[in-house]
Motif scaffolding. Structure first.
Motif, PDB file in Angstrom:
ATOM      1  N   LYS A 104       0.860  -1.308  -0.112  1.00  0.00           N
ATOM      2  CA  LYS A 104       0.070  -0.027  -0.036  1.00  0.00           C
ATOM      3  C   LYS A 104       0.803   1.281  -0.067  1.00  0.00           C
ATOM      4  N   TRP A 141      -7.920 -17.417  -7.144  1.00  0.00           N
ATOM      5  CA  TRP A 141      -7.555 -16.700  -5.838  1.00  0.00           C
ATOM      6  C   TRP A 141      -7.410 -17.929  -4.813  1.00  0.00           C
ATOM      7  N   GLU A 159      -1.428  -8.718  -2.795  1.00  0.00           N
ATOM      8  CA  GLU A 159      -2.226  -8.509  -4.193  1.00  0.00           C
ATOM      9  C   GLU A 159      -3.446  -8.085  -4.183  1.00  0.00           C
ATOM     10  N   ARG A 160      -4.315  -8.398  -3.358  1.00  0.00           N
ATOM     11  CA  ARG A 160      -5.611  -7.897  -3.350  1.00  0.00           C
ATOM     12  C   ARG A 160      -5.819  -6.534  -2.952  1.00  0.00           C
ATOM     13  N   ALA A 161      -4.947  -6.114  -2.075  1.00  0.00           N
ATOM     14  CA  ALA A 161      -4.593  -4.782  -1.558  1.00  0.00           C
ATOM     15  C   ALA A 161      -4.025  -3.795  -2.719  1.00  0.00           C
ATOM     16  N   TRP A 163      -4.510  -4.341  -5.919  1.00  0.00           N
ATOM     17  CA  TRP A 163      -5.609  -4.183  -7.164  1.00  0.00           C
ATOM     18  C   TRP A 163      -6.574  -2.678  -6.467  1.00  0.00           C
ATOM     19  N   VAL A 164      -6.983  -2.960  -5.168  1.00  0.00           N
ATOM     20  CA  VAL A 164      -7.820  -1.852  -4.608  1.00  0.00           C
ATOM     21  C   VAL A 164      -7.175  -0.571  -4.638  1.00  0.00           C
ATOM     22  N   ALA A 165      -6.027  -0.463  -4.232  1.00  0.00           N
ATOM     23  CA  ALA A 165      -5.308   0.823  -4.264  1.00  0.00           C
ATOM     24  C   ALA A 165      -5.163   1.317  -5.440  1.00  0.00           C
ATOM     25  N   LYS A 167      -7.017   1.090  -8.209  1.00  0.00           N
ATOM     26  CA  LYS A 167      -8.080   1.497  -8.691  1.00  0.00           C
ATOM     27  C   LYS A 167      -8.343   2.950  -8.212  1.00  0.00           C
ATOM     28  N   ALA A 168      -7.840   3.488  -7.017  1.00  0.00           N
ATOM     29  CA  ALA A 168      -7.816   4.743  -6.482  1.00  0.00           C
ATOM     30  C   ALA A 168      -7.167   5.960  -7.280  1.00  0.00           C
TER      31      ALA A 168
END
Length: 327
Positions: A104, A141, A159-161, A163-165, A167-168
């Motif tokens: 992150k 996953w 990795e999930r974090a 992809w979320v970050a 997109k911001a």
């Protein structure tokens, strides 16, 4: 020359990524936690690549200090750094927190600096952990509800974090998910879990072969795929499996090494019940248990098609890795 920030530059995969970038005329800014590792890393990379374009900056995945300055004038970021140990830690957060929070932190700094694209090193463990034997692809996953071990959990959550970050902001993200990585280490001090595994096998410290099968890849291929993913037009927003389509047994690794003259490599396969018992006392064996007796195959077609992967024969990887360890 375009500038690339490379985390994990002192590590097994990171050094090969730096070498490949430098050979392709990029400037590389490698992040290190301590300046003490800079000279040894430069010497290691200089064995295979020009290092005039290599520099270092101090930055820690668990602290904000240094990241904004490190990102300055960088077009791309390769986030390779992540804690990795086969053995289970006493507290899973020892591995999970640096992986997730560090990812992150790197993404936020990269977005703030206007970085065009980040290539993240994930793992096939983020795809197959907790799953039965079968065939898996880039959209799959790991099962976080299963007991999958701290490393697999850390890679999945990181990795999930990411992809979320991602997109911001407007920065592009591409993920490379390697399987088990083999091939020669560049460092005088051999580091990395696959290096440790190979060292134990050829040194007679592994009495029996675990019943494990894994998708495998050469470390130099991993580096080339990272660099290709950094600029390939169709790679943005995608996840690429960097592993053989079919799993390769550890017994196959042992056979290649024995043929190459490493006679201390074990021949017998360890009974699963014995490994489960040893796992009660040995953290490394405990870390293997979620993958014992399971075999996953992969749909790696996008890696060939989009990233133009030309795999190094994995037998070559085994032999050259063993030769580097014993040199």
């Amino acid at each position: 020359m375009e500038r690339v920030l490379l985390t994990g530059v002192t590590g097994y995969i990171g050094q090969h990524c730096a070498a490949e970038l430098l050979r392709q005329d990029y400037k590389v800014v490698g992040t290190i936690r301590s300046r003490a590792k800079a000279d040894a890393t430069r010497i290691a990379i200089a064995k295979v690549a020009p290092v005039d374009g290599l520099s270092f900056v101090e930055a820690d995945l668990l602290a904000d200090k240094g990241w904004d300055a490190a990102m300055r004038e960088c077009t791309f970021v390769m986030h390779v750094a992540s804690p990795f140990a086969l053995g289970e830690p006493n507290n899973e957060n020892e591995m999970i927190v640096p992986a997730v929070e560090g990812t992150k932190r790197v993404i936020v700094a990269a977005q703030g600096a206007g970085v065009k694209r980040m290539v993240l090193t994930s793992s096939t463990f983020a795809i197959i952990a907790g799953k039965d034997s079968g065939r898996y692809g880039p959209d799959d996953w790991s099962d976080l509800t299963a007991r999958i071990g701290a490393y697999a959990k850390s890679k999945t959550l990181a990795e999930r974090a990411a992809w979320v970050a991602a997109k911001a902001g407007s920065m592009e993200l591409t993920v490379i998910a390697p399987g088990a990585v083999f091939g020669p280490s560049l460092g005088a001090k051999m580091e990395g879990q696959s290096v440790a595994l190979m060292t134990d096998m050829i040194g007679g410290k592994m009495p029996m072969i675990p019943d494990m099968s894994m998708g495998m890849i050469d470390v130099r291929d991993v580096a080339r795929l990272h660099v290709k993913a950094m600029t390939a037009v169709d790679a943005a927003g995608k996840r690429f499996i960097a592993a053989s389509a079919e799993p390769i047994e550890m017994a196959t690794v042992a056979g290649v090494l024995k043929t190459a003259g490493y006679f201390r490599v074990p021949s017998r396969k360890a009974p699963t019940i014995l490994l489960k018992f040893i796992g009660l006392f040995d953290r490394e064996v405990k870390g293997m248990l979620p993958f014992i007796g399971r075999a996953a195959s992969f749909d790696n077609s996008a890696t060939f098609d989009t990233l133009e992967w030309k795999p190094t024969p994995i037998e070559t990887s085994f032999r050259e890795m063993a030769a580097a360890i014993t040199a």
